[in-house]
Design a protein around this motif. Sequence first.
Motif, PDB file in Angstrom:
ATOM      1  N   ARG A 113      26.140  38.059  28.186  1.00 26.69           N
ATOM      2  CA  ARG A 113      27.497  37.577  28.451  1.00 26.69           C
ATOM      3  C   ARG A 113      27.852  36.411  27.542  1.00 26.69           C
TER       4      ARG A 113
ATOM      5  N   TYR B 170      29.793  30.002  37.063  1.00 25.44           N
ATOM      6  CA  TYR B 170      28.985  30.796  36.141  1.00 25.44           C
ATOM      7  C   TYR B 170      28.320  29.937  35.071  1.00 25.44           C
TER       8      TYR B 170
ATOM      9  N   SER C  98      34.208  45.617  34.647  1.00 27.10           N
ATOM     10  CA  SER C  98      34.484  44.209  34.334  1.00 27.10           C
ATOM     11  C   SER C  98      35.575  44.065  33.281  1.00 27.10           C
ATOM     12  N   TRP C  99      36.786  44.503  33.604  1.00 25.96           N
ATOM     13  CA  TRP C  99      37.921  44.267  32.709  1.00 25.96           C
ATOM     14  C   TRP C  99      37.625  44.799  31.306  1.00 25.96           C
TER      15      TRP C  99
ATOM     16  N   TRP D 294      28.421  37.450  42.720  1.00 27.37           N
ATOM     17  CA  TRP D 294      29.195  38.430  41.982  1.00 27.37           C
ATOM     18  C   TRP D 294      28.175  39.382  41.415  1.00 27.37           C
TER      19      TRP D 294
ATOM     20  N   HIS E 213      43.877  39.208  42.369  1.00 30.15           N
ATOM     21  CA  HIS E 213      42.704  39.071  41.496  1.00 30.15           C
ATOM     22  C   HIS E 213      43.050  39.739  40.162  1.00 30.15           C
TER      23      HIS E 213
ATOM     24  N   ASN F 156      42.372  34.529  43.042  1.00 28.45           N
ATOM     25  CA  ASN F 156      41.042  34.399  42.463  1.00 28.45           C
ATOM     26  C   ASN F 156      41.198  33.890  41.036  1.00 28.45           C
ATOM     27  N   GLU F 157      40.545  32.794  40.728  1.00 28.68           N
ATOM     28  CA  GLU F 157      40.532  32.251  39.360  1.00 28.68           C
ATOM     29  C   GLU F 157      41.905  32.309  38.692  1.00 28.68           C
TER      30      GLU F 157
ATOM     31  N   GLN G 124      38.500  46.362  40.243  1.00 25.10           N
ATOM     32  CA  GLN G 124      37.153  46.541  39.700  1.00 25.10           C
ATOM     33  C   GLN G 124      36.295  47.518  40.486  1.00 25.10           C
TER      34      GLN G 124
ATOM     35  N   TYR H 140      26.239  43.442  37.178  1.00 24.03           N
ATOM     36  CA  TYR H 140      26.088  42.234  37.989  1.00 24.03           C
ATOM     37  C   TYR H 140      25.567  42.476  39.398  1.00 24.03           C
TER      38      TYR H 140
ATOM     39  N   GLU I 153      31.565  33.026  44.021  1.00 24.38           N
ATOM     40  CA  GLU I 153      30.981  33.889  42.996  1.00 24.38           C
ATOM     41  C   GLU I 153      29.964  33.091  42.205  1.00 24.38           C
TER      42      GLU I 153
HETATM   43  C1  BG6 Z   1      34.833  36.264  37.371  1.00 23.53           C
HETATM   44  C2  BG6 Z   1      35.834  37.206  37.962  1.00 23.53           C
HETATM   45  O1  BG6 Z   1      35.479  35.610  36.311  1.00 23.53           O
HETATM   46  O2  BG6 Z   1      33.701  36.747  36.767  1.00 23.53           O
HETATM   47  C3  BG6 Z   1      35.399  38.651  38.012  1.00 23.53           C
HETATM   48  O3  BG6 Z   1      36.312  36.795  39.199  1.00 23.53           O
HETATM   49  C4  BG6 Z   1      34.567  38.983  36.805  1.00 23.53           C
HETATM   50  O4  BG6 Z   1      36.545  39.451  38.144  1.00 23.53           O
HETATM   51  C5  BG6 Z   1      33.333  38.107  36.816  1.00 23.53           C
HETATM   52  O5  BG6 Z   1      34.230  40.342  36.737  1.00 23.53           O
HETATM   53  C6  BG6 Z   1      32.345  38.362  35.682  1.00 23.53           C
HETATM   54  O6  BG6 Z   1      32.922  38.162  34.447  1.00 23.53           O
HETATM   55  P1  BG6 Z   1      33.027  39.323  33.382  1.00 23.53           P
HETATM   56  O7  BG6 Z   1      34.012  38.846  32.388  1.00 23.53           O
HETATM   57  O8  BG6 Z   1      31.682  39.530  32.817  1.00 23.53           O
HETATM   58  O9  BG6 Z   1      33.534  40.538  34.130  1.00 23.53           O
END
Ligand code: BG6
Length: 462
Positions: free
Chosen positions: A338, A300, A423-424, A416, A123, A167-168, A21, A432, A367
């Motif tokens: 989100r 989160y 973000s993927w 985070w 990760h 991670n997760e 990332q 963030y 996070e």
């Molecule tokens: C967590 C991950 O799930 O949340 C991160 O460890 C991720 O890699 C972050 O970026 C925020 O979620 P998203 O899906 O908005 O990127």
Amino acid sequence: MSKKYVFPEGFWWGSATSATQIEGAAHEGGKGENIWDHWYKQEPDRFFEQIGPETTSDFYHRYKEDIQLMKEIGHNTFRMSISWSRLIPGGRGKVNQEAVDFYNHVIDELIANGIEPFLTLFHFDMPLEMQNEGGWENREVVDAYQHYAKIAFELFGDRVKKWFTFNEPIVPVEGGYLYDFHYPNVVDGKRATQVAYNTMIAHAKAVVTFRECNIRDGKIGIVLNLTPSYPRSQHPADLKASRIADLFFNRSFLDPAVLGEYPEELIQILRDHHQLPITQNGDKELLMAGKVDILGVNYYQPRRVKAKDHLPNMEGPFMPEWFFDLYEMPGRKMNPYRGWEIYEKGIYDIMINLKENYNNIESFISENGMGVQDEERFVNNGQIQDDYRIDFIREHLIWLHKAIEEGCNARGYHLWTLMDNWSWMNAYKNRYGFISVDVNTKKRTLKKSAYWIKEVSEKNGF
Ligand code: BG6
């Protein structure tokens, strides 16, 4: 006068990131391909505005500047991950010296600036060759990961004292094998349970290897995204739905990681539905040996559930949702960008649960954060006025503080994330960071929250 919130001495203030990332340089420095490089090439349309992981935040070239910014905003700790496909392109075989140099420089620079590095080994970024061999479905990939972990401990363990195997780990299971938001985009409950199980075997093997390496003052842990389950009501059917959601999404990793074994009820549900993974002799003992020293908690959002309204389609793929429906609580507070509920007390409930049911294991918030779209709207005098993020962090910290006052063993809080990153599938949609990053020029600018956290960290509270 309003109450003061002072945190225990030595509290860890910082942020979390991951290699894919932030590093960029996806095709530089001898790095091999990982599943993200590959998937983006295959299906760029699945990524927000078709932005892939080639350059992200360019930490690979700008780490010195970034570490100065961390220092400036009061970080005393920082979690990052190593990219397996950078350190050992292809996943097994020769170690890439350029990667060793890069990670050495980053670690040394952090320490020289008074910031303790926390390192995550995995990760979400499986080397492509390892995925082509079946990824976590294949025990040989598990062994390759164990070897990678050993190399990382040997290379960096003299300076890095906090290590995290995953991670997760549930996210690649959900994304890659149930809900179609990670490569390899399989939808198959049985394969998902195999991936989840083998991930924990990989975790346990890495823990055993870590302990064999005898890293002085070293601690080994895992980072889990815990989503406390809340039932719609006290009706027994709602309570059951909530308990089962908790088994699938929290206890599936929390119990083996902290207690060394899976919950019996989860095993029974999987057995009843013919979803049990293939295991090997000695796995039980291995999992017991893989209990962690320290737990990172990513929080989160809560998961609100109710009893199902309709019977599931038994011909469809097996899903955790066969046992509950998601529940939208009237009046809930949302982060609309989100699509996640904001429920600050969740952080307290998690900590109390760890205290009461998980031996009050040493933990920290690894996070927590709020992704917001189009933050340029909030620019004033050249700075993003992210008061919503300050409120978000403050409210969560107040609940964390209460948990600590009640004896919970929480040692720190990491946002985070440090700076806006890739973000993927969401790429740069939601931001963030404490620090904004211009996607084109990569210029960094501190947001209002960065100045706020600096003060909080310096005063060790607010
Ligand atoms: C967590 C991950 O799930 O949340 C991160 O460890 C991720 O890699 C972050 O970026 C925020 O979620 P998203 O899906 O908005 O990127």
